[in-house]
Design a protein around this motif. Structure first.
Motif, PDB file in Angstrom:
ATOM      1  N   LEU A 218       0.841  -1.192   0.000  1.00 48.59           N
ATOM      2  CA  LEU A 218       0.000   0.000   0.000  1.00 48.59           C
ATOM      3  C   LEU A 218       0.879   1.247   0.000  1.00 48.59           C
ATOM      4  O   LEU A 218       0.698   2.141  -0.817  1.00 48.59           O
ATOM      5  CB  LEU A 218      -0.937   0.001   1.205  1.00 48.59           C
ATOM      6  N   GLN A 219       1.829   1.309   0.906  1.00 42.39           N
ATOM      7  CA  GLN A 219       2.785   2.418   0.998  1.00 42.39           C
ATOM      8  C   GLN A 219       4.074   1.887   1.610  1.00 42.39           C
ATOM      9  O   GLN A 219       4.048   0.915   2.362  1.00 42.39           O
ATOM     10  CB  GLN A 219       2.251   3.538   1.900  1.00 42.39           C
ATOM     11  N   GLY A 220       5.161   2.565   1.334  1.00 40.08           N
ATOM     12  CA  GLY A 220       6.429   2.195   1.951  1.00 40.08           C
ATOM     13  C   GLY A 220       7.410   3.344   1.887  1.00 40.08           C
ATOM     14  O   GLY A 220       7.172   4.342   1.197  1.00 40.08           O
ATOM     15  N   LEU A 221       8.496   3.194   2.621  1.00 42.51           N
ATOM     16  CA  LEU A 221       9.552   4.205   2.609  1.00 42.51           C
ATOM     17  C   LEU A 221      10.868   3.589   3.031  1.00 42.51           C
ATOM     18  O   LEU A 221      10.902   2.535   3.669  1.00 42.51           O
ATOM     19  CB  LEU A 221       9.207   5.382   3.535  1.00 42.51           C
TER      20      LEU A 221
ATOM     21  N   PHE B  69       7.160   5.128  -1.646  1.00 36.88           N
ATOM     22  CA  PHE B  69       6.707   4.361  -2.806  1.00 36.88           C
ATOM     23  C   PHE B  69       5.363   3.718  -2.505  1.00 36.88           C
ATOM     24  O   PHE B  69       4.938   3.612  -1.347  1.00 36.88           O
ATOM     25  CB  PHE B  69       7.742   3.301  -3.203  1.00 36.88           C
ATOM     26  N   CYS B  70       4.697   3.300  -3.577  1.00 43.73           N
ATOM     27  CA  CYS B  70       3.468   2.520  -3.476  1.00 43.73           C
ATOM     28  C   CYS B  70       3.626   1.321  -4.407  1.00 43.73           C
ATOM     29  O   CYS B  70       4.701   1.120  -4.975  1.00 43.73           O
ATOM     30  CB  CYS B  70       2.247   3.363  -3.856  1.00 43.73           C
ATOM     31  N   GLN B  71       2.602   0.519  -4.570  1.00 40.81           N
ATOM     32  CA  GLN B  71       2.708  -0.672  -5.420  1.00 40.81           C
ATOM     33  C   GLN B  71       3.195  -0.308  -6.821  1.00 40.81           C
ATOM     34  O   GLN B  71       4.070  -0.951  -7.365  1.00 40.81           O
ATOM     35  CB  GLN B  71       1.344  -1.386  -5.502  1.00 40.81           C
ATOM     36  N   ALA B  72       2.642   0.746  -7.395  1.00 39.18           N
ATOM     37  CA  ALA B  72       2.978   1.110  -8.772  1.00 39.18           C
ATOM     38  C   ALA B  72       4.417   1.623  -8.899  1.00 39.18           C
ATOM     39  O   ALA B  72       5.058   1.400  -9.919  1.00 39.18           O
ATOM     40  CB  ALA B  72       2.001   2.163  -9.290  1.00 39.18           C
TER      41      ALA B  72
ATOM     42  N   GLN C 234      11.032  -8.843  -3.080  1.00 37.67           N
ATOM     43  CA  GLN C 234      11.113  -9.170  -1.655  1.00 37.67           C
ATOM     44  C   GLN C 234       9.717  -9.464  -1.095  1.00 37.67           C
ATOM     45  O   GLN C 234       9.544 -10.405  -0.314  1.00 37.67           O
ATOM     46  CB  GLN C 234      11.753  -8.017  -0.876  1.00 37.67           C
ATOM     47  N   CYS C 235       8.735  -8.680  -1.497  1.00 35.44           N
ATOM     48  CA  CYS C 235       7.358  -8.907  -1.038  1.00 35.44           C
ATOM     49  C   CYS C 235       6.820 -10.234  -1.550  1.00 35.44           C
ATOM     50  O   CYS C 235       6.160 -10.977  -0.814  1.00 35.44           O
ATOM     51  CB  CYS C 235       6.452  -7.764  -1.479  1.00 35.44           C
ATOM     52  N   ARG C 236       7.099 -10.557  -2.811  1.00 29.80           N
ATOM     53  CA  ARG C 236       6.650 -11.840  -3.363  1.00 29.80           C
ATOM     54  C   ARG C 236       7.265 -13.002  -2.602  1.00 29.80           C
ATOM     55  O   ARG C 236       6.593 -13.988  -2.307  1.00 29.80           O
ATOM     56  CB  ARG C 236       6.990 -11.929  -4.854  1.00 29.80           C
TER      57      ARG C 236
END
Length: 142
Positions: A52-55, A120-123, A132-134
């Motif tokens: 959803l969101q990250g930094l 950042f977001c998903q896009a 890494q998320c996968r």
């Protein structure tokens, strides 16, 4: 002569999805020395593991405790910014590094960087971050 063995069988530690209709914040700080060059990372994901969101970003020289507090603060600010009107309740818990690999990766990305945070977001997430998320989601089984 007798030999005594203590054998502990540990359970696998991995990222766990949030309950249905919840989002999850993972955050971590990385410090190369204590004190040393430090970075922070935080990521908010839904129950499916979608970003959803990250930094991430560098915070200069800090101790291991200072960098963890900075990562928590940045993560909470990210939640407030991203989920301001939908937060009804929350839970706080500790997880091991193995259960927090994406946030750990982001914290290490920030080490040695300038003091700007990268949002950042998903896009807009890099392929490395998405990968890494996968990996987290593949290791996780409901």
């Amino acid at each position: 002569m007798s030999l005594r063995l203590n054998i502990r069988i540990g359970k696998a530690i991995r990222w766990k999805a949030s309950p249905r209709d919840w989002t999850k914040l993972n955050f971590d700080g990385a410090s190369k020395g204590n004190p040393g060059e430090s970075g922070i990372g935080a990521i908010i994901r839904d129950e499916q593991g979608n970003i959803l969101q990250g930094l991430f970003g560098g915070i200069g020289v800090a101790t291991n405790n200072e960098v963890e507090i900075c990562a928590l603060e940045a993560g909470l600010c990210l939640c407030i910014r991203a989920l301001e009107n939908v937060i009804e309740s929350y839970e706080i818990g500790h997880v091991y590094k193995e259960d927090n690999q994406v946030a750990n990766y982001l914290g290490n990305l920030g080490v040695g960087g300038n003091d700007d945070l990268v949002y950042f977001c998903q896009a807009s997430a890099s392929e490395d971050i998405k990968g890494q998320c996968r990996k987290d989601c593949q290791r996780y089984q409901r």
